[in-house]
Design an enzyme around this catalytic site. Structure first.
Site, PDB file in Angstrom:
ATOM      1  N   TYR A 105      -4.439   2.398  -7.118  1.00 44.43           N
ATOM      2  CA  TYR A 105      -3.219   2.731  -6.375  1.00 44.43           C
ATOM      3  C   TYR A 105      -3.484   2.676  -4.867  1.00 44.43           C
ATOM      4  CZ  TYR A 105       0.972   5.490  -5.115  1.00 44.43           C
ATOM      5  OH  TYR A 105       2.153   5.930  -4.574  1.00 44.43           O
ATOM      6  N   ILE A 135       6.318  13.770  -2.624  1.00 48.53           N
ATOM      7  CA  ILE A 135       7.773  13.774  -2.692  1.00 48.53           C
ATOM      8  C   ILE A 135       8.180  14.171  -4.109  1.00 48.53           C
ATOM      9  CG2 ILE A 135       9.859  12.353  -2.364  1.00 48.53           C
ATOM     10  CD1 ILE A 135       8.121  12.632   0.213  1.00 48.53           C
ATOM     11  N   GLY A 143      13.048  -1.297  -7.649  1.00 48.58           N
ATOM     12  CA  GLY A 143      12.853   0.035  -8.235  1.00 48.58           C
ATOM     13  C   GLY A 143      13.880   1.044  -7.766  1.00 48.58           C
ATOM     14  N   SER A 149      16.182   2.471  -9.493  1.00 51.68           N
ATOM     15  CA  SER A 149      16.849   3.191 -10.593  1.00 51.68           C
ATOM     16  C   SER A 149      16.689   4.702 -10.546  1.00 51.68           C
ATOM     17  CB  SER A 149      16.345   2.661 -11.935  1.00 51.68           C
ATOM     18  OG  SER A 149      14.982   2.976 -12.096  1.00 51.68           O
ATOM     19  N   ARG A 150      15.648   5.197  -9.912  1.00 53.14           N
ATOM     20  CA  ARG A 150      15.451   6.649  -9.851  1.00 53.14           C
ATOM     21  C   ARG A 150      14.575   6.991  -8.644  1.00 53.14           C
ATOM     22  NH1 ARG A 150      11.571   5.463 -14.335  1.00 53.14           N
ATOM     23  NH2 ARG A 150       9.570   5.632 -13.294  1.00 53.14           N
ATOM     24  N   LYS A 207      -1.756   0.249  -2.078  1.00 53.65           N
ATOM     25  CA  LYS A 207      -0.951   0.799  -0.985  1.00 53.65           C
ATOM     26  C   LYS A 207      -1.567   0.492   0.377  1.00 53.65           C
ATOM     27  CE  LYS A 207       2.378   2.547  -3.457  1.00 53.65           C
ATOM     28  NZ  LYS A 207       3.734   2.005  -3.321  1.00 53.65           N
ATOM     29  N   ALA A 245      -5.815   1.031  -3.273  1.00 56.26           N
ATOM     30  CA  ALA A 245      -6.045  -0.355  -2.844  1.00 56.26           C
ATOM     31  C   ALA A 245      -4.718  -1.083  -2.696  1.00 56.26           C
ATOM     32  CB  ALA A 245      -6.935  -1.071  -3.857  1.00 56.26           C
ATOM     33  N   ASN A 260      -7.673   8.685  -2.464  1.00 56.39           N
ATOM     34  CA  ASN A 260      -7.537   9.815  -3.390  1.00 56.39           C
ATOM     35  C   ASN A 260      -8.414   9.552  -4.604  1.00 56.39           C
ATOM     36  OD1 ASN A 260      -6.410  12.293  -4.022  1.00 56.39           O
ATOM     37  ND2 ASN A 260      -4.740  11.399  -5.194  1.00 56.39           N
TER      38      ASN A 260
HETATM   39  P1  NAI Z   1       9.424   6.716  -9.720  1.00 57.22           P
HETATM   40  O1  NAI Z   1       8.429   6.529 -10.796  1.00 57.22           O
HETATM   41  O2  NAI Z   1      10.334   7.889  -9.739  1.00 57.22           O
HETATM   42  O3  NAI Z   1      10.310   5.393  -9.572  1.00 57.22           O
HETATM   43  C1  NAI Z   1       9.694   4.144  -9.515  1.00 57.22           C
HETATM   44  C2  NAI Z   1      10.749   3.066  -9.512  1.00 57.22           C
HETATM   45  O4  NAI Z   1      10.083   1.808  -9.625  1.00 57.22           O
HETATM   46  C3  NAI Z   1      11.703   3.174 -10.680  1.00 57.22           C
HETATM   47  O5  NAI Z   1      12.982   2.749 -10.267  1.00 57.22           O
HETATM   48  C4  NAI Z   1      11.111   2.190 -11.676  1.00 57.22           C
HETATM   49  O6  NAI Z   1      12.083   1.661 -12.545  1.00 57.22           O
HETATM   50  C5  NAI Z   1      10.599   1.123 -10.754  1.00 57.22           C
HETATM   51  N1  NAI Z   1       9.578   0.305 -11.374  1.00 57.22           N
HETATM   52  C6  NAI Z   1       8.324   0.671 -11.743  1.00 57.22           C
HETATM   53  N2  NAI Z   1       7.706  -0.367 -12.336  1.00 57.22           N
HETATM   54  C7  NAI Z   1       8.591  -1.400 -12.335  1.00 57.22           C
HETATM   55  C8  NAI Z   1       8.552  -2.735 -12.825  1.00 57.22           C
HETATM   56  N3  NAI Z   1       7.471  -3.233 -13.442  1.00 57.22           N
HETATM   57  N4  NAI Z   1       9.638  -3.523 -12.658  1.00 57.22           N
HETATM   58  C9  NAI Z   1      10.740  -3.044 -12.053  1.00 57.22           C
HETATM   59  N5  NAI Z   1      10.848  -1.787 -11.570  1.00 57.22           N
HETATM   60  C10 NAI Z   1       9.780  -0.986 -11.719  1.00 57.22           C
HETATM   61  O7  NAI Z   1       8.587   6.679  -8.368  1.00 57.22           O
HETATM   62  P2  NAI Z   1       8.913   7.299  -6.936  1.00 57.22           P
HETATM   63  O8  NAI Z   1       8.183   8.568  -6.821  1.00 57.22           O
HETATM   64  O9  NAI Z   1      10.351   7.246  -6.631  1.00 57.22           O
HETATM   65  O10 NAI Z   1       8.123   6.248  -6.009  1.00 57.22           O
HETATM   66  C11 NAI Z   1       8.770   5.190  -5.323  1.00 57.22           C
HETATM   67  C12 NAI Z   1       7.754   4.539  -4.401  1.00 57.22           C
HETATM   68  O11 NAI Z   1       7.254   5.513  -3.496  1.00 57.22           O
HETATM   69  C13 NAI Z   1       6.543   3.982  -5.139  1.00 57.22           C
HETATM   70  O12 NAI Z   1       6.136   2.785  -4.541  1.00 57.22           O
HETATM   71  C14 NAI Z   1       5.494   5.064  -4.950  1.00 57.22           C
HETATM   72  O13 NAI Z   1       4.208   4.538  -5.021  1.00 57.22           O
HETATM   73  C15 NAI Z   1       5.853   5.549  -3.557  1.00 57.22           C
HETATM   74  N6  NAI Z   1       5.364   6.889  -3.278  1.00 57.22           N
HETATM   75  C16 NAI Z   1       5.812   7.987  -3.983  1.00 57.22           C
HETATM   76  C17 NAI Z   1       5.344   9.237  -3.682  1.00 57.22           C
HETATM   77  C18 NAI Z   1       5.799  10.476  -4.400  1.00 57.22           C
HETATM   78  O14 NAI Z   1       5.280  11.551  -4.082  1.00 57.22           O
HETATM   79  N7  NAI Z   1       6.753  10.409  -5.303  1.00 57.22           N
HETATM   80  C19 NAI Z   1       4.336   9.437  -2.637  1.00 57.22           C
HETATM   81  C20 NAI Z   1       3.944   8.240  -1.963  1.00 57.22           C
HETATM   82  C21 NAI Z   1       4.456   7.025  -2.281  1.00 57.22           C
END
Ligand code: NAI
Length: 248
Positions: free
Chosen positions: A156, A189, A13, A15-16, A160, A158, A150
């Site tokens: 989610y 974040i 993941g 990409s962003r 994490k 479960a 939450n």
């Molecule tokens: P985001 O939605 O901005 O990015 C998620 C990334 O995972 C993307 O690159 C997406 O392409 C990839 N992805 C999702 N499903 C996929 C799949 N089936 N196959 C391949 N790639 C896949 O999410 P963010 O916010 O950057 O989160 C990253 C990690 O941090 C996640 O595990 C999220 O649960 C965790 N997290 C984020 C928080 C936040 O506040 N943004 C807080 C706590 C944890």
């Protein structure tokens, strides 16, 4: 030709959001990076030029990590290209929120598949190589929601919380072979995952954060870089919350 001074990292993941920030940070720290995602990174050209600037490389592997065959195939391709992996970061994650009485099986299964089972599959595929080299580091991205729960996020939470138990067990399995496994648990974040929240919800959240602000993806990437570095060589099986003090 690979040389032993090279460091190789895989980020799911990338990409962003947080994953992309981790890719950038690892390039700066001298890693060649392979990232797995369904679509190529946002501003992929910028990533390529950062890689060039630090004389590293960044490679996108198209993969839906919810699809077991696609993920196992991607692991094979990466191993063929890299020869070895020093660092695996399981970052990809999704939410499918609903109160339990309305939660569909599909929302439960899909979240568990992407957030937890995919980490099992990548760790199983790569730990064999790390153990053989007696070197390696795995970092799994959990969430404060896995620590404190939450409403509306039983699936989610479960996944994490599962990632934390999984990582501690794996840390115990691999420690004798000098492979370290740790967890980073971000709080709120600024990414597309939190973008969906309206301003009132964001303000309310900010009021619950002792540091008084939402964190940046680069602050999470800093924690990953630390745990991956020699500075953390005696740290395994730990959960590092990057949450502005929310869960202290
Ligand atoms: P985001 O939605 O901005 O990015 C998620 C990334 O995972 C993307 O690159 C997406 O392409 C990839 N992805 C999702 N499903 C996929 C799949 N089936 N196959 C391949 N790639 C896949 O999410 P963010 O916010 O950057 O989160 C990253 C990690 O941090 C996640 O595990 C999220 O649960 C965790 N997290 C984020 C928080 C936040 O506040 N943004 C807080 C706590 C944890």
């Amino acid at each position: 030709m690979n040389t032993s001074e090279e460091k190789h990292a895989i980020v799911t993941g990338g990409s962003r959001g947080i994953g992309r920030a981790i890719v950038v940070r690892l390039l700066k720290d001298g890693y060649r990076v392979w990232y797995l995602s369904r679509t190529i990174a946002e501003q992929a050209e910028d990533l390529a030029s950062i890689a060039e600037q630090y004389q590293q490389s960044v490679t996108w592997i198209a993969c839906d990590i919810a699809d077991r065959t696609s993920l196992e195939q991607a692991m094979k391709v990466v191993m063929e290209q890299t020869g070895w992996v020093d660092l695996l970061v399981n970052n990809a994650g999704i939410t499918r929120d609903a109160l339990i009485m309305r939660m569909k099986d599909e929302a439960w299964n899909h979240v568990l598949q992407v957030n937890l089972s995919a980490a099992f599959l990548t760790c199983r595929a790569l730990s064999r190589h790390m153990v053989q080299r007696r070197q390696g580091c795995i970092i799994n991205i959990s969430s404060v929601v896995g620590l404190v729960g939450n409403p509306g996020q039983t699936n989610y939470a479960a996944s994490k919380a599962g990632l934390i138990g999984f990582s501690k067990s794996l840390a115990r399995e691999l420690a004798s072979r000098a492979v370290r496994v740790n967890v980073v648990a971000p709080g709120f974040i600024e990414t597309s995952m939190t973008e969906a929240l309206g301003e009132p919800a964001k303000t309310q959240l900010q009021n619950q954060i002792p540091l008084g602000r939402i964190g940046s993806a680069y602050e999470v990437a800093d924690a990953v870089a630390y745990l991956a570095s020699p500075a953390a060589s005696y740290i395994t099986g730990q959960v590092l919350a990057v949450d502005g003090g929310m869960t202290m």
